[in-house]
Design a protein around this motif. Structure first.
Motif, PDB file in Angstrom:
ATOM      1  N   LEU A  30     -19.939   6.969  85.740  1.00  0.00           N
ATOM      2  CA  LEU A  30     -18.555   6.481  85.735  1.00  0.00           C
ATOM      3  C   LEU A  30     -17.678   7.301  84.795  1.00  0.00           C
ATOM      4  O   LEU A  30     -16.483   7.467  85.042  1.00  0.00           O
ATOM      5  CB  LEU A  30     -18.519   5.001  85.349  1.00  0.00           C
ATOM      6  N   LEU A  48     -16.642  10.176  86.786  1.00  0.00           N
ATOM      7  CA  LEU A  48     -15.622   9.748  87.744  1.00  0.00           C
ATOM      8  C   LEU A  48     -14.269   9.588  87.070  1.00  0.00           C
ATOM      9  O   LEU A  48     -13.229   9.888  87.657  1.00  0.00           O
ATOM     10  CB  LEU A  48     -16.051   8.423  88.388  1.00  0.00           C
ATOM     11  N   GLU A  49     -14.282   9.149  85.811  1.00  0.00           N
ATOM     12  CA  GLU A  49     -13.040   8.904  85.084  1.00  0.00           C
ATOM     13  C   GLU A  49     -12.193  10.163  84.937  1.00  0.00           C
ATOM     14  O   GLU A  49     -10.974  10.103  84.848  1.00  0.00           O
ATOM     15  CB  GLU A  49     -13.370   8.323  83.702  1.00  0.00           C
ATOM     16  N   ASP A  87     -10.583  10.050  88.522  1.00  0.00           N
ATOM     17  CA  ASP A  87      -9.832   8.849  88.909  1.00  0.00           C
ATOM     18  C   ASP A  87     -10.081   7.766  87.863  1.00  0.00           C
ATOM     19  O   ASP A  87     -11.068   7.026  87.940  1.00  0.00           O
ATOM     20  CB  ASP A  87     -10.295   8.372  90.296  1.00  0.00           C
ATOM     21  N   GLN A  97      -8.468   4.951  87.116  1.00  0.00           N
ATOM     22  CA  GLN A  97      -8.388   3.560  87.555  1.00  0.00           C
ATOM     23  C   GLN A  97      -9.655   3.121  88.298  1.00  0.00           C
ATOM     24  O   GLN A  97     -10.194   2.043  88.059  1.00  0.00           O
ATOM     25  CB  GLN A  97      -7.176   3.338  88.453  1.00  0.00           C
ATOM     26  N   ALA A  98     -10.127   3.973  89.186  1.00  0.00           N
ATOM     27  CA  ALA A  98     -11.333   3.640  89.950  1.00  0.00           C
ATOM     28  C   ALA A  98     -12.536   3.490  89.017  1.00  0.00           C
ATOM     29  O   ALA A  98     -13.333   2.561  89.157  1.00  0.00           O
ATOM     30  CB  ALA A  98     -11.610   4.717  90.992  1.00  0.00           C
ATOM     31  N   SER A  99     -12.650   4.400  88.044  1.00  0.00           N
ATOM     32  CA  SER A  99     -13.760   4.346  87.098  1.00  0.00           C
ATOM     33  C   SER A  99     -13.717   3.067  86.276  1.00  0.00           C
ATOM     34  O   SER A  99     -14.730   2.385  86.109  1.00  0.00           O
ATOM     35  CB  SER A  99     -13.720   5.564  86.174  1.00  0.00           C
ATOM     36  N   GLN A 100     -12.536   2.724  85.770  1.00  0.00           N
ATOM     37  CA  GLN A 100     -12.402   1.530  84.928  1.00  0.00           C
ATOM     38  C   GLN A 100     -12.651   0.253  85.731  1.00  0.00           C
ATOM     39  O   GLN A 100     -13.257  -0.702  85.222  1.00  0.00           O
ATOM     40  CB  GLN A 100     -11.021   1.499  84.274  1.00  0.00           C
ATOM     41  N   THR A 101     -12.202   0.241  86.987  1.00  0.00           N
ATOM     42  CA  THR A 101     -12.426  -0.931  87.844  1.00  0.00           C
ATOM     43  C   THR A 101     -13.909  -1.139  88.107  1.00  0.00           C
ATOM     44  O   THR A 101     -14.430  -2.253  87.993  1.00  0.00           O
ATOM     45  CB  THR A 101     -11.678  -0.760  89.186  1.00  0.00           C
ATOM     46  N   LEU A 102     -14.600  -0.049  88.443  1.00  0.00           N
ATOM     47  CA  LEU A 102     -16.039  -0.132  88.699  1.00  0.00           C
ATOM     48  C   LEU A 102     -16.811  -0.503  87.435  1.00  0.00           C
ATOM     49  O   LEU A 102     -17.745  -1.309  87.472  1.00  0.00           O
ATOM     50  CB  LEU A 102     -16.558   1.201  89.247  1.00  0.00           C
ATOM     51  N   ARG A 103     -16.402   0.082  86.313  1.00  0.00           N
ATOM     52  CA  ARG A 103     -17.071  -0.195  85.040  1.00  0.00           C
ATOM     53  C   ARG A 103     -16.972  -1.681  84.690  1.00  0.00           C
ATOM     54  O   ARG A 103     -17.963  -2.314  84.324  1.00  0.00           O
ATOM     55  CB  ARG A 103     -16.428   0.652  83.933  1.00  0.00           C
TER      56      ARG A 103
END
Length: 210
Positions: free
Chosen positions: A22, A25-26, A29, A31-37
């Motif tokens: 992640l 990924l950060e 992206d 936002q996507a990384s933080q959402t998944l995390r």
């Protein structure tokens, strides 16, 4: 009870396997990384062992054969403070920063075991390093205990320390068995237990002091 619940590797899948991915990924992206995390952390908290079962499920679907204990132990060496934030102390005093360093040092040495276990001479030197790192970690815990407020909190840390010592002795016994029987996986599992106990010490200090 699943296999993951019986093994220390369960608690390490999220910080050692998922979070470094992640973090990569950060860079592309945020936002996507933080959402998944956040989603993975919430799910793991609500359902301990989910991350492990998720990975095992993927491997089964792909008919992949991987020694998870060996793999996670190797990956531990590359784990950063950002990926394992719950095991890092934020207090600025020297005693807390020293405990951070000694905790990371022990886990880094343990992570080298899969690469060095087949070279007897190198592995024996590594075992000496592990023994020294264990002593230094316990010394650092003793220094921090002076900052712990209240007898019940001090008692909780003492209990964690006793558990750590117990698993340190178990690790030593596992090494003796390895030199007799050659079962490397038992060493990996015992090392992961020691990493888990190290993390539990950090969590306990963090909960009592921050």
């Amino acid at each position: 009870m699943t296999m993951g619940e019986e093994s220390p590797v369960t608690s390490l899948i999220l910080p050692v396997l998922f979070r470094p991915i992640l973090s990569q990924l950060e860079k592309r992206d945020v936002q996507a990384s933080q959402t998944l995390r956040a989603a993975l952390s919430r799910t793991e908290t609500a359902n301990p062992g989910f991350a492990y079962d998720f990975v095992v499920g993927i491997m089964r679907q792909g008919e992949l054969s991987v020694n998870m204990n060996e793999s996670i132990l190797r990956l531990q060496g590359a784990a950063s403070d950002v990926d394992a934030v719950e095991y890092k102390l934020n207090r600025s005093e020297d005693a807390f920063q020293e405990l951070n360093k000694k905790s990371c040092a022990l886990k880094k040495i343990l992570s080298r075991i899969p690469d060095e276990i087949t070279d007897r001479k190198t592995f024996l030197e590594t075992i000496k390093e592990i023994a020294s790192a264990i002593k230094k970690l316990l010394d650092a815990v003793n220094e921090v205990s002076g900052f712990i407020p209240g007898p019940s909190n001090k008692q909780a840390l003492e209990q964690r320390k006793r558990e750590f010592v117990k698993f340190s002795k178990r690790f030593s016994n596992t090494l003796k068995d390895y030199f007799k029987e050659g079962q490397a996986n038992s060493v990996y599992v015992s090392a992961l237990y020691l990493i888990h106990q190290t993390n539990m010490i950090m969590v306990t200090v963090k909960s009592k002091c921050e």
